[in-house]
Design a protein around this motif. Sequence first.
Motif, PDB file in Angstrom:
ATOM      1  N   GLY A 176      24.041  81.620  34.147  1.00  0.00           N
ATOM      2  CA  GLY A 176      23.269  81.100  32.904  1.00  0.00           C
ATOM      3  C   GLY A 176      23.879  79.788  32.624  1.00  0.00           C
ATOM      4  N   ASP A 177      23.159  79.205  31.560  1.00  0.00           N
ATOM      5  CA  ASP A 177      23.537  77.804  30.971  1.00  0.00           C
ATOM      6  C   ASP A 177      24.828  77.659  30.170  1.00  0.00           C
ATOM      7  OD1 ASP A 177      21.073  77.028  31.823  1.00  0.00           O
ATOM      8  OD2 ASP A 177      19.964  76.977  29.671  1.00  0.00           O
ATOM      9  N   GLU A 178      25.437  78.946  29.719  1.00  0.00           N
ATOM     10  CA  GLU A 178      26.527  78.845  29.095  1.00  0.00           C
ATOM     11  C   GLU A 178      27.692  78.224  29.973  1.00  0.00           C
ATOM     12  OE1 GLU A 178      26.334  83.219  27.923  1.00  0.00           O
ATOM     13  OE2 GLU A 178      27.852  82.422  26.419  1.00  0.00           O
ATOM     14  N   TRP A 179      27.497  78.483  31.347  1.00  0.00           N
ATOM     15  CA  TRP A 179      28.634  78.095  32.131  1.00  0.00           C
ATOM     16  C   TRP A 179      28.377  76.611  32.554  1.00  0.00           C
ATOM     17  CZ3 TRP A 179      28.760  83.160  31.506  1.00  0.00           C
ATOM     18  CH2 TRP A 179      29.952  83.709  31.614  1.00  0.00           C
ATOM     19  N   LEU A 180      27.337  75.965  32.099  1.00  0.00           N
ATOM     20  CA  LEU A 180      27.134  74.614  32.631  1.00  0.00           C
ATOM     21  C   LEU A 180      27.724  73.571  31.758  1.00  0.00           C
ATOM     22  CD1 LEU A 180      23.395  74.451  33.892  1.00  0.00           C
ATOM     23  CD2 LEU A 180      25.369  74.691  35.212  1.00  0.00           C
ATOM     24  N   SER A 181      29.253  73.595  31.703  1.00  0.00           N
ATOM     25  CA  SER A 181      29.736  72.487  31.067  1.00  0.00           C
ATOM     26  C   SER A 181      30.988  72.526  31.776  1.00  0.00           C
ATOM     27  CB  SER A 181      30.090  72.529  29.578  1.00  0.00           C
ATOM     28  OG  SER A 181      30.997  73.800  29.324  1.00  0.00           O
ATOM     29  N   ASN A 182      31.901  71.551  31.616  1.00  0.00           N
ATOM     30  CA  ASN A 182      33.045  71.436  32.406  1.00  0.00           C
ATOM     31  C   ASN A 182      34.278  72.220  31.709  1.00  0.00           C
ATOM     32  OD1 ASN A 182      34.140  69.966  30.089  1.00  0.00           O
ATOM     33  ND2 ASN A 182      34.111  67.872  31.185  1.00  0.00           N
ATOM     34  N   GLU A 183      33.769  72.975  30.687  1.00  0.00           N
ATOM     35  CA  GLU A 183      34.855  73.808  29.965  1.00  0.00           C
ATOM     36  C   GLU A 183      34.903  75.010  31.150  1.00  0.00           C
ATOM     37  OE1 GLU A 183      34.422  75.247  25.945  1.00  0.00           O
ATOM     38  OE2 GLU A 183      36.380  76.284  26.238  1.00  0.00           O
ATOM     39  N   TRP A 184      33.444  75.415  31.802  1.00  0.00           N
ATOM     40  CA  TRP A 184      33.527  76.863  32.589  1.00  0.00           C
ATOM     41  C   TRP A 184      33.190  76.396  34.074  1.00  0.00           C
ATOM     42  CZ3 TRP A 184      35.852  80.073  30.021  1.00  0.00           C
ATOM     43  CH2 TRP A 184      35.736  79.917  28.651  1.00  0.00           C
ATOM     44  N   PHE A 185      32.929  75.070  34.306  1.00  0.00           N
ATOM     45  CA  PHE A 185      32.688  74.958  35.857  1.00  0.00           C
ATOM     46  C   PHE A 185      33.044  73.499  36.251  1.00  0.00           C
ATOM     47  CE2 PHE A 185      30.039  73.859  39.644  1.00  0.00           C
ATOM     48  CZ  PHE A 185      30.174  75.043  40.486  1.00  0.00           C
ATOM     49  N   ARG A 186      33.847  73.474  37.424  1.00  0.00           N
ATOM     50  CA  ARG A 186      34.449  72.305  37.826  1.00  0.00           C
ATOM     51  C   ARG A 186      34.180  72.251  39.302  1.00  0.00           C
ATOM     52  NH1 ARG A 186      39.036  70.841  34.421  1.00  0.00           N
ATOM     53  NH2 ARG A 186      38.455  71.078  32.509  1.00  0.00           N
ATOM     54  N   PHE A 187      34.351  70.918  39.647  1.00  0.00           N
ATOM     55  CA  PHE A 187      34.278  70.534  40.989  1.00  0.00           C
ATOM     56  C   PHE A 187      35.633  69.974  41.432  1.00  0.00           C
ATOM     57  CE2 PHE A 187      29.710  70.141  40.571  1.00  0.00           C
ATOM     58  CZ  PHE A 187      29.166  71.054  41.217  1.00  0.00           C
ATOM     59  N   GLY A 188      36.449  70.462  42.351  1.00  0.00           N
ATOM     60  CA  GLY A 188      37.560  69.849  42.818  1.00  0.00           C
ATOM     61  C   GLY A 188      37.207  69.085  44.020  1.00  0.00           C
ATOM     62  N   ALA A 189      37.308  67.642  43.871  1.00  0.00           N
ATOM     63  CA  ALA A 189      36.762  66.915  44.974  1.00  0.00           C
ATOM     64  C   ALA A 189      37.443  65.431  44.833  1.00  0.00           C
ATOM     65  CB  ALA A 189      35.269  66.642  44.683  1.00  0.00           C
ATOM     66  N   SER A 190      37.516  64.694  45.787  1.00  0.00           N
ATOM     67  CA  SER A 190      37.859  63.415  45.896  1.00  0.00           C
ATOM     68  C   SER A 190      36.815  62.512  46.331  1.00  0.00           C
ATOM     69  CB  SER A 190      39.187  63.319  46.752  1.00  0.00           C
ATOM     70  OG  SER A 190      38.837  63.729  47.929  1.00  0.00           O
ATOM     71  N   SER A 191      35.995  62.401  47.155  1.00  0.00           N
ATOM     72  CA  SER A 191      35.095  61.654  47.472  1.00  0.00           C
ATOM     73  C   SER A 191      33.710  61.944  47.041  1.00  0.00           C
ATOM     74  CB  SER A 191      35.017  61.729  49.061  1.00  0.00           C
ATOM     75  OG  SER A 191      34.692  62.753  49.567  1.00  0.00           O
ATOM     76  N   LEU A 192      33.545  63.240  46.067  1.00  0.00           N
ATOM     77  CA  LEU A 192      32.101  63.277  45.795  1.00  0.00           C
ATOM     78  C   LEU A 192      31.721  62.364  44.588  1.00  0.00           C
ATOM     79  CD1 LEU A 192      29.660  65.277  45.137  1.00  0.00           C
ATOM     80  CD2 LEU A 192      31.141  66.802  43.582  1.00  0.00           C
ATOM     81  N   ALA A 193      32.614  61.924  43.846  1.00  0.00           N
ATOM     82  CA  ALA A 193      32.280  61.062  42.704  1.00  0.00           C
ATOM     83  C   ALA A 193      31.205  59.917  43.217  1.00  0.00           C
ATOM     84  CB  ALA A 193      33.343  60.640  41.860  1.00  0.00           C
ATOM     85  N   ASN A 194      31.902  59.148  44.251  1.00  0.00           N
ATOM     86  CA  ASN A 194      31.459  58.097  44.918  1.00  0.00           C
ATOM     87  C   ASN A 194      29.818  58.450  45.506  1.00  0.00           C
ATOM     88  OD1 ASN A 194      33.307  56.168  44.019  1.00  0.00           O
ATOM     89  ND2 ASN A 194      33.724  55.653  46.205  1.00  0.00           N
ATOM     90  N   ASP A 195      29.764  59.516  45.872  1.00  0.00           N
ATOM     91  CA  ASP A 195      28.369  59.824  46.582  1.00  0.00           C
ATOM     92  C   ASP A 195      27.263  60.233  45.285  1.00  0.00           C
ATOM     93  OD1 ASP A 195      26.980  60.346  49.011  1.00  0.00           O
ATOM     94  OD2 ASP A 195      26.281  62.201  47.803  1.00  0.00           O
ATOM     95  N   VAL A 196      27.811  60.662  44.255  1.00  0.00           N
ATOM     96  CA  VAL A 196      27.008  61.053  43.049  1.00  0.00           C
ATOM     97  C   VAL A 196      26.714  59.520  42.434  1.00  0.00           C
ATOM     98  CG1 VAL A 196      26.781  61.889  40.880  1.00  0.00           C
ATOM     99  CG2 VAL A 196      27.792  63.241  42.759  1.00  0.00           C
ATOM    100  N   LEU A 197      27.821  58.866  42.188  1.00  0.00           N
ATOM    101  CA  LEU A 197      27.478  57.506  41.797  1.00  0.00           C
ATOM    102  C   LEU A 197      26.494  56.697  42.563  1.00  0.00           C
ATOM    103  CD1 LEU A 197      30.999  56.512  40.795  1.00  0.00           C
ATOM    104  CD2 LEU A 197      29.048  57.111  39.143  1.00  0.00           C
ATOM    105  N   MET A 198      26.481  56.632  43.771  1.00  0.00           N
ATOM    106  CA  MET A 198      25.433  55.950  44.722  1.00  0.00           C
ATOM    107  C   MET A 198      24.013  56.469  44.382  1.00  0.00           C
ATOM    108  SD  MET A 198      27.867  55.452  48.157  1.00  0.00           S
ATOM    109  CE  MET A 198      26.538  55.184  49.392  1.00  0.00           C
TER     110      MET A 198
END
Lengths: 293, 303
Positions: B262-284
């Motif tokens: 549910g929506d309660e978990w949709l913030s960085n307090e409760w959900f994270r992605f551990g990643a190094s190359s994801l950020a650039n793909d999202v930015l693109m």
Amino acid sequence: MARLEILKTYKIYIGGQFPRTESGRFYTPLDSKGNPLANVCLSSRKDFRNAVVAARKAFGSWSERAAFNRGQIIYRIAEMLEGRRAQFEEEIIKQGKSAKEAKQEVDLSIDRLVYYTGWCDKYQQVFSAVNPVASSHFNFSVLEPTGVVAVIAPQDSSLIGLVSTIIPIITGGNTVVVLASEKLPLCAITFAEVLNSSDVPAGIINILTGQESELLSHMGSHKDVNAILYASDHKENYFKLKKLASESVKRVYRTELNFMDESAENPFLITDFQEVKTTWHPIENIGGSSSNY
Amino acid sequence: MMNNKEIPDFRFTPTIDKVGVEERVARIQTKSIKGESKVQGMKMILNMIDLTTLEGKDTPGKVKQMCYKAQHLHSQYPDCPTVAAVCVYPSMVKIAKDALGNSNIKVASVSTAFPSGQAPMEVKLMDTRFAVEQGADEVDMVISRGKFLAGDYNFVYDEIAAIKDACGPARLKVILETGELVTLDNVRKASEIAMHAGADFIKTSTGKIQPAATMQVTYVMLMAIKDFHARTGKMIGMKPAGGISTSKLALHYLWMVKETLGDEWLSNEWFRFGASSLANDVLMQLMKSKEGVYQSSDYFSID
């Protein structure tokens, strides 16, 4: 008992795989009598995007590969094409040419592959240069591949136009995304099957089928495409392409060569998609010239 | 119904219907998120990333550069969010902390002899205390997979509890290393042990073992979090890590979290992605939706 013929499904070729277009669409090119030739994928901009991703991924290892080995691989394509010539001839006949013309086109396609095989480890020697400079430097220019090249193949042939446009580009260490002839697409996909069994690493050549009008603007604007070869025949589309390409400063070339002619065997089709890197190397004295001439 | 304070008998954690999980995940992956929601989702993803460098060759310069990137993902995109945290080795915590200054970005440190976890208890405790002293806001520990697979659940539980104790105010993420746990049943069991022992987050992988995060194991862990929440009322965070490098896949993870927790978990307090190359793909992808043309990595910072 009558037997139902098994019709081949022509799929596109991306990253060494044969996916259907992600759009799920197809079109049905017709032969000269108006009979359907086959159902062929109508590629979408997303297929093009996926193909560019595959080509970009493949670029590093292809451009760094030894030139001689690139030649071996292109020669292997010729070998495999020779082995499957009957199928190509049949497809060319189906698409409206005589048996004699078909044989000639396949012969020439194979020979052209062998021609560029030879250039793989020679164009660097022929087109690189040692330059005279007015200082104590050894100054030399070498060619480097441009990167990912998008090609819109000639409309009026199914095989020879495709081979003659993409092979010089990969000879130079680039990777290619090519849109095959819209009306005569059959040989392009069969050619992909040849590539797939010819030691050509995945992603070096990616082949799409579909409409130029639909994909043109995406080819022009895609920032990860470094250059474009336009071998189709709409002048307006070419100018549109150039305009879009200028946004990301990519080269656009147009060719109107007759690919059945010897003039299409041409090393300048390789150098069109090369960048020149010039290096100044400090040195005491070279070739009798000194810093005071 | 079990008493809230009681530790359950982990031999009786529910077993997992593997085929059912695969079907559920397959259905989530058919979801196509477009237009305005996609842009929103991608901004959310950026804000949930733990930008990570965990290599033997890490240097202070590399960490500083990553911290700069964490704060300035892509200046050409207006109102670009920052990532949630940077994730580094304990020896780099101080450098990261200084580089991030008073930005809101957290510093997470791996600990407990990451990635193998093959060290004595005292070493793991020292490792953890050191990271926290250096200023880590979050600690990413690894469980003892060998002990877990040998059935020594008490050992695994006690170890997590002891590390939680050593963390003090820092939030504890417990890495299950699902790629080494063999079955989804084990993933569920390890999730429960971790949550009961005091984990604030459960995390799939170190990123050093293949397979790393998959949607299947993440789904099982999300369901464990959901059941734990129903039983105890306590929210636990989730962090899939490793192998998530495209924005399309990350959007599917977000969708799965929304559907499962549910929506309660949709913030960085409760959900994270551990990643190094994801950020650039999202930015693109974000730049693509802004400019309307496909992007090239040539125009983005190297990560």
